[in-house]
Motif scaffolding. Structure first.
Motif, PDB file in Angstrom:
ATOM      1  N   LYS A 132       0.846  -1.199   0.000  1.00 58.31           N
ATOM      2  CA  LYS A 132       0.000   0.000   0.000  1.00 58.31           C
ATOM      3  C   LYS A 132       0.880   1.247   0.000  1.00 58.31           C
ATOM      4  O   LYS A 132       2.009   1.206   0.513  1.00 58.31           O
ATOM      5  N   THR A 133       0.351   2.310  -0.550  1.00 60.96           N
ATOM      6  CA  THR A 133       1.049   3.593  -0.503  1.00 60.96           C
ATOM      7  C   THR A 133       0.526   4.367   0.697  1.00 60.96           C
ATOM      8  O   THR A 133      -0.654   4.744   0.719  1.00 60.96           O
ATOM      9  N   PRO A 134       1.349   4.569   1.711  1.00 65.56           N
ATOM     10  CA  PRO A 134       0.842   5.217   2.922  1.00 65.56           C
ATOM     11  C   PRO A 134       0.655   6.711   2.724  1.00 65.56           C
ATOM     12  O   PRO A 134       1.474   7.360   2.073  1.00 65.56           O
ATOM     13  N   TYR A 135      -0.451   7.227   3.246  1.00 65.04           N
ATOM     14  CA  TYR A 135      -0.501   8.684   3.322  1.00 65.04           C
ATOM     15  C   TYR A 135      -0.233   9.080   4.764  1.00 65.04           C
ATOM     16  O   TYR A 135      -0.742   8.457   5.697  1.00 65.04           O
ATOM     17  N   ALA A 136       0.609  10.081   4.905  1.00 64.23           N
ATOM     18  CA  ALA A 136       0.889  10.608   6.235  1.00 64.23           C
ATOM     19  C   ALA A 136      -0.369  11.320   6.712  1.00 64.23           C
ATOM     20  O   ALA A 136      -0.909  12.177   6.020  1.00 64.23           O
ATOM     21  N   SER A 137      -0.855  10.932   7.870  1.00 65.05           N
ATOM     22  CA  SER A 137      -2.078  11.523   8.396  1.00 65.05           C
ATOM     23  C   SER A 137      -1.691  12.532   9.468  1.00 65.05           C
ATOM     24  O   SER A 137      -1.195  12.161  10.529  1.00 65.05           O
ATOM     25  N   VAL A 138      -1.869  13.793   9.161  1.00 68.94           N
ATOM     26  CA  VAL A 138      -1.453  14.845  10.111  1.00 68.94           C
ATOM     27  C   VAL A 138      -2.567  15.867  10.286  1.00 68.94           C
ATOM     28  O   VAL A 138      -3.504  15.935   9.483  1.00 68.94           O
ATOM     29  N   LEU A 139      -2.457  16.663  11.321  1.00 68.29           N
ATOM     30  CA  LEU A 139      -3.423  17.738  11.548  1.00 68.29           C
ATOM     31  C   LEU A 139      -2.955  18.992  10.810  1.00 68.29           C
ATOM     32  O   LEU A 139      -1.750  19.180  10.588  1.00 68.29           O
ATOM     33  N   PHE A 140      -3.898  19.847  10.407  1.00 69.31           N
ATOM     34  CA  PHE A 140      -3.521  21.144   9.833  1.00 69.31           C
ATOM     35  C   PHE A 140      -2.676  21.911  10.844  1.00 69.31           C
ATOM     36  O   PHE A 140      -2.805  21.729  12.068  1.00 69.31           O
ATOM     37  N   GLY A 141      -1.818  22.801  10.340  1.00 67.33           N
ATOM     38  CA  GLY A 141      -1.131  23.717  11.237  1.00 67.33           C
ATOM     39  C   GLY A 141      -2.098  24.783  11.733  1.00 67.33           C
ATOM     40  O   GLY A 141      -3.197  24.940  11.188  1.00 67.33           O
ATOM     41  N   GLU A 153       7.669  18.786   5.466  1.00 68.79           N
ATOM     42  CA  GLU A 153       8.260  17.789   6.357  1.00 68.79           C
ATOM     43  C   GLU A 153       7.842  16.370   5.930  1.00 68.79           C
ATOM     44  O   GLU A 153       8.665  15.460   5.849  1.00 68.79           O
ATOM     45  N   MET A 154       6.544  16.199   5.642  1.00 74.57           N
ATOM     46  CA  MET A 154       6.044  14.873   5.236  1.00 74.57           C
ATOM     47  C   MET A 154       6.688  14.450   3.920  1.00 74.57           C
ATOM     48  O   MET A 154       7.056  13.301   3.729  1.00 74.57           O
ATOM     49  N   ARG A 155       6.808  15.405   3.015  1.00 76.53           N
ATOM     50  CA  ARG A 155       7.446  15.122   1.734  1.00 76.53           C
ATOM     51  C   ARG A 155       8.903  14.704   1.959  1.00 76.53           C
ATOM     52  O   ARG A 155       9.396  13.748   1.355  1.00 76.53           O
ATOM     53  N   GLY A 156       9.555  15.447   2.875  1.00 78.32           N
ATOM     54  CA  GLY A 156      10.953  15.148   3.203  1.00 78.32           C
ATOM     55  C   GLY A 156      11.122  13.761   3.796  1.00 78.32           C
ATOM     56  O   GLY A 156      12.150  13.103   3.616  1.00 78.32           O
ATOM     57  N   LEU A 157      10.090  13.298   4.501  1.00 75.76           N
ATOM     58  CA  LEU A 157      10.146  11.963   5.102  1.00 75.76           C
ATOM     59  C   LEU A 157       9.884  10.863   4.075  1.00 75.76           C
ATOM     60  O   LEU A 157       9.907   9.678   4.410  1.00 75.76           O
ATOM     61  N   GLY A 158       9.607  11.262   2.841  1.00 76.80           N
ATOM     62  CA  GLY A 158       9.444  10.276   1.779  1.00 76.80           C
ATOM     63  C   GLY A 158       7.995   9.922   1.457  1.00 76.80           C
ATOM     64  O   GLY A 158       7.747   9.032   0.633  1.00 76.80           O
ATOM     65  N   PHE A 159       7.056  10.592   2.090  1.00 78.90           N
ATOM     66  CA  PHE A 159       5.640  10.287   1.804  1.00 78.90           C
ATOM     67  C   PHE A 159       5.210  10.883   0.465  1.00 78.90           C
ATOM     68  O   PHE A 159       5.459  12.052   0.187  1.00 78.90           O
ATOM     69  N   LYS A 160       4.557  10.050  -0.331  1.00 75.06           N
ATOM     70  CA  LYS A 160       4.030  10.512  -1.617  1.00 75.06           C
ATOM     71  C   LYS A 160       2.626  11.073  -1.458  1.00 75.06           C
ATOM     72  O   LYS A 160       2.052  11.636  -2.388  1.00 75.06           O
ATOM     73  N   ALA A 161       2.038  10.836  -0.300  1.00 74.75           N
ATOM     74  CA  ALA A 161       0.658  11.262  -0.054  1.00 74.75           C
ATOM     75  C   ALA A 161       0.543  11.774   1.376  1.00 74.75           C
ATOM     76  O   ALA A 161       1.237  11.283   2.276  1.00 74.75           O
ATOM     77  N   ALA A 162      -0.318  12.755   1.565  1.00 74.30           N
ATOM     78  CA  ALA A 162      -0.532  13.268   2.928  1.00 74.30           C
ATOM     79  C   ALA A 162      -1.968  13.746   3.083  1.00 74.30           C
ATOM     80  O   ALA A 162      -2.562  14.273   2.137  1.00 74.30           O
ATOM     81  N   LYS A 163      -2.488  13.518   4.279  1.00 72.44           N
ATOM     82  CA  LYS A 163      -3.843  14.005   4.593  1.00 72.44           C
ATOM     83  C   LYS A 163      -3.745  15.028   5.708  1.00 72.44           C
ATOM     84  O   LYS A 163      -3.114  14.777   6.731  1.00 72.44           O
ATOM     85  N   PHE A 164      -4.390  16.173   5.483  1.00 74.79           N
ATOM     86  CA  PHE A 164      -4.429  17.230   6.481  1.00 74.79           C
ATOM     87  C   PHE A 164      -5.850  17.311   7.021  1.00 74.79           C
ATOM     88  O   PHE A 164      -6.810  17.247   6.253  1.00 74.79           O
ATOM     89  N   LEU A 319      -6.688  -6.383  -2.172  1.00 70.07           N
ATOM     90  CA  LEU A 319      -7.237  -5.539  -3.251  1.00 70.07           C
ATOM     91  C   LEU A 319      -6.105  -4.713  -3.870  1.00 70.07           C
ATOM     92  O   LEU A 319      -5.712  -3.674  -3.348  1.00 70.07           O
ATOM     93  N   ARG A 320      -5.590  -5.194  -5.000  1.00 70.99           N
ATOM     94  CA  ARG A 320      -4.410  -4.581  -5.608  1.00 70.99           C
ATOM     95  C   ARG A 320      -4.626  -3.124  -6.021  1.00 70.99           C
ATOM     96  O   ARG A 320      -3.723  -2.302  -5.942  1.00 70.99           O
ATOM     97  N   ASP A 321      -5.833  -2.833  -6.474  1.00 71.89           N
ATOM     98  CA  ASP A 321      -6.076  -1.493  -7.012  1.00 71.89           C
ATOM     99  C   ASP A 321      -6.498  -0.472  -5.957  1.00 71.89           C
ATOM    100  O   ASP A 321      -6.695   0.701  -6.268  1.00 71.89           O
ATOM    101  N   HIS A 322      -6.680  -0.935  -4.723  1.00 75.37           N
ATOM    102  CA  HIS A 322      -7.038   0.001  -3.642  1.00 75.37           C
ATOM    103  C   HIS A 322      -5.731   0.281  -2.907  1.00 75.37           C
ATOM    104  O   HIS A 322      -5.401  -0.372  -1.923  1.00 75.37           O
ATOM    105  N   THR A 323      -4.981   1.247  -3.442  1.00 76.80           N
ATOM    106  CA  THR A 323      -3.555   1.317  -3.101  1.00 76.80           C
ATOM    107  C   THR A 323      -3.208   2.185  -1.900  1.00 76.80           C
ATOM    108  O   THR A 323      -2.223   1.891  -1.224  1.00 76.80           O
ATOM    109  N   ILE A 324      -3.961   3.264  -1.660  1.00 77.74           N
ATOM    110  CA  ILE A 324      -3.476   4.120  -0.569  1.00 77.74           C
ATOM    111  C   ILE A 324      -4.036   3.665   0.777  1.00 77.74           C
ATOM    112  O   ILE A 324      -5.111   3.071   0.866  1.00 77.74           O
ATOM    113  N   CYS A 325      -3.243   3.922   1.814  1.00 76.81           N
ATOM    114  CA  CYS A 325      -3.679   3.556   3.165  1.00 76.81           C
ATOM    115  C   CYS A 325      -3.336   4.671   4.145  1.00 76.81           C
ATOM    116  O   CYS A 325      -2.361   5.404   3.939  1.00 76.81           O
TER     117      CYS A 325
END
Lengths: 390, 390
Positions: A132-141, A153-164, A319-325
């Motif tokens: 799965k492709t993880p999304y970093a789950s963080v709170l808005f600033g 910061e999330m991008r720097g940690l290597g995450f391709k996806a992030a949720k605010f 489920l191969r096509d349900h990729t993000i987590c």
């Protein structure tokens, strides 16, 4: 084998704040049967969930969860499904029962996996678990500048996806637009950007819709929980007004029907299931099957320990096509310490779902003592619950 | 004025059985504000409901109900509605909160009615309260002969309508037909016959539909809760297969949306609301308004004390054409003893909704002591709940 015991470990940080951070406490469940042990976690208020297990019976349709679990036979997956039906029927008037049962159900699958030497996703019927492709789950600033920094910061940690998510989103249109622009800027042009409104718009479709232009301009993939979890018609209205962004929701579902209705009547493009609330792994797997049939994408909802994270990944492992987590990155120390091993992204930034038996997670006994909240419940002079020892 | 205190009285019969009889225990709520007192009742498992009031906060969206109530301003109906929204938001992840809040909300309307010297139905916006035709709410007999005798008994007591419910209904088709025929025979040709399946068919539409012929032949007015409370699609399917009998449901709704969805997606002809679960009187009144718009009949759901009965009648007091009401006739002594005054059918066999201030019901202090279940909850060595004194 027979279910011998069910123990609840209520853990908490020394200080719990009003932040929308579900990792500040935890309700970990241990089940034993035939000399084997399984672990689960309720994503729920600990004290009411414990009370739903130990409370006296009110009448035949309002029985404590314990009555449908202790002493029951556990030889295979069908026993777990049978027990789930019994809990739903015998505790139909005990609202909290679904949350209590969720952690127990999870532990039963873990236990069964250990007995059979198989990962839980195999027991659920999958042949293979896909990364799965993880999304970093963080709170808005607090400010857009902070959101920008957090995205970088999330991008720097290597995450391709992030949720605010959550406050201050919803406070003002201008502010929200600034946060959306900042999140996209910080994440980079190719990042997957997700937004969680934390139900802030109640059922005000127009207010939520005012944010759609800025979301679509910033290529937001999904707009999560704009509304109250049961406001399907509001979801349905908003879903009709979107062009590219999809609506998402489902974490409040405490049974399979509620998630399916959010798909059918709310028109969500992403269905987000918290196994610690919906009744555990099997109803979540049923929702995953339903999502596939309806062309909707399944995603886990989780914001607690890696035990809950592993559990949350099982129902859509195959489920191969349900990729993000969802992958919470700002957990409190408590949530990290609950488990000895951790699920971390690999060199490709992907999450590999454990293939060790059960949920593949080892509990840290020290944390169960270190963070324990001492609880005692007495009914008619008799102690019906006291904090267990490891 | 400010809300000074909220107390929970957990009462129970000496012996509680597995019968589907909700009057075997009770959770009575007392609220005080500005020297005034109001009373309400949760139709809920007492211990988990108390726990949802006193539990420690888990995070900002999982706060105990107490945090949104104690110390709050109560000067008019708008304050109750405001508080309801705060509870729903701040306790969105605390499932049991809706049941806990229901009894408090009821008590707030009662208190406000006392302050203003007006019955609660006036505060809810009605000019007049219309008489209701009570249906005797009883359980099926073990045999069809017993059901026949029970139906005759209800008829003999002057009831023009009766509802038969729960086991053994659903055990076998032949048995169910015999019970339906017996109920009609005992009630007489002109009696209003209602059936409550107690969710026995899960979501098996075909199984429920097999009973429709015998129901229509026996002129059953409504077929209540054939399915799990959230299985709207099953309700919708069955509703399409009926000719004269209407489907009914809604007692499990723990917010307004759930009841409205059962109308819109489940196609029920009767929407049954338990004010002790849905969040109190105001969401119930909103459902009543919605039912009127949709051509659906509103009915109270209640099977506990006359305090809960009075509360359950308020939200549709002013709807002249929504004439029948649930009226439990086989209450346990506990449920009778909770109140000093009682609501009984008049010489015409009608129920007159109280026009005394508030809910018009006086609590019996002796019962609060006589039936008290002694509870103590300690968190981290500190007592967060102990049984209050009157």
């Amino acid at each position: 084998m027979k279910i011998d015991s069910v123990d609840f470990f209520y853990l908490a940080m020394p200080e719990v704040t009003t932040a929308a951070d579900g990792s500040q406490d935890a309700l970990v469940v241990r089940v034993t049967a035939g000399g084997h042990v399984g672990w689960g976690e309720c994503e729920a208020a600990p004290l009411p969930s414990i009370a739903a297990f130990v409370c006296p019976m009110s009448h035949g349709a309002c029985r404590p969860v314990a009555d449908s679990v202790l002493g029951q036979t556990l030889d295979g997956p069908e026993d777990i499904k049978r027990m789930a039906a019994v809990v739903a029927y015998n505790s139909m008037d005990l609202l909290q029962a679904a949350h209590t049962w969720s952690g127990i159900e999870m532990a039963l699958w873990d236990l069964l996996g250990h007995v059979r030497g198989e990962p839980t996703w195999k027991l659920l019927g999958y042949d293979k678990a896909y990364p799965k492709t993880p999304y970093a789950s963080v709170l808005f600033g607090t400010t857009a500048q902070e959101t920008l920094a957090r995205a970088k910061e999330m991008r720097g940690l290597g995450f391709k996806a992030a949720k605010f998510g959550w406050a201050p989103f919803g406070d003002s249109l201008e502010g929200d637009i600034a946060h959306l622009d900042a999140a996209r800027e910080g994440l980079g042009a190719d990042g997957i950007l997700l937004i969680d409104a934390g139900q802030i718009f109640g059922e005000d479709v127009d207010a939520a819709a005012l944010r759609l232009d800025a979301m679509e301009r910033n290529r937001v993939t999904f707009f999560e929980e704009p509304f109250h979890g049961s406001a399907y018609l509001a979801y349905g209205e908003l879903s009709k007004r979107t062009k590219t962004v999809k609506t998402a929701g489902g974490e409040a579902a405490h049974n399979r029907h509620m998630a399916e209705h959010l798909i059918d009547f709310g028109g969500v493009g992403y269905i987000q299931i918290d196994c610690g609330r919906i009744g555990g792994l099997w109803p979540a797997k049923e929702v995953a099957d339903y999502a596939v049939k309806r062309g909707v994408t399944y995603i886990n909802h989780t914001f607690t320990s890696n035990l809950a994270l592993s559990a949350s990944l099982q129902p859509f492992a195959g489920l191969r096509d349900h990729t993000i987590c969802e992958y919470p990155t700002t957990l409190q120390q408590l949530a990290r310490d609950i488990t000895l091993n951790h699920i971390t992204p690999n060199a490709n930034g992907e999450i590999i779902i454990p293939d060790a038996p059960g949920l593949g997670i080892q509990i840290n006994p020290k944390a169960l003592t270190q963070y324990a909240v001492d609880i005692e419940i007495k009914v008619a002079g008799k102690t019906v619950f006291s904090t267990p020892t490891y």
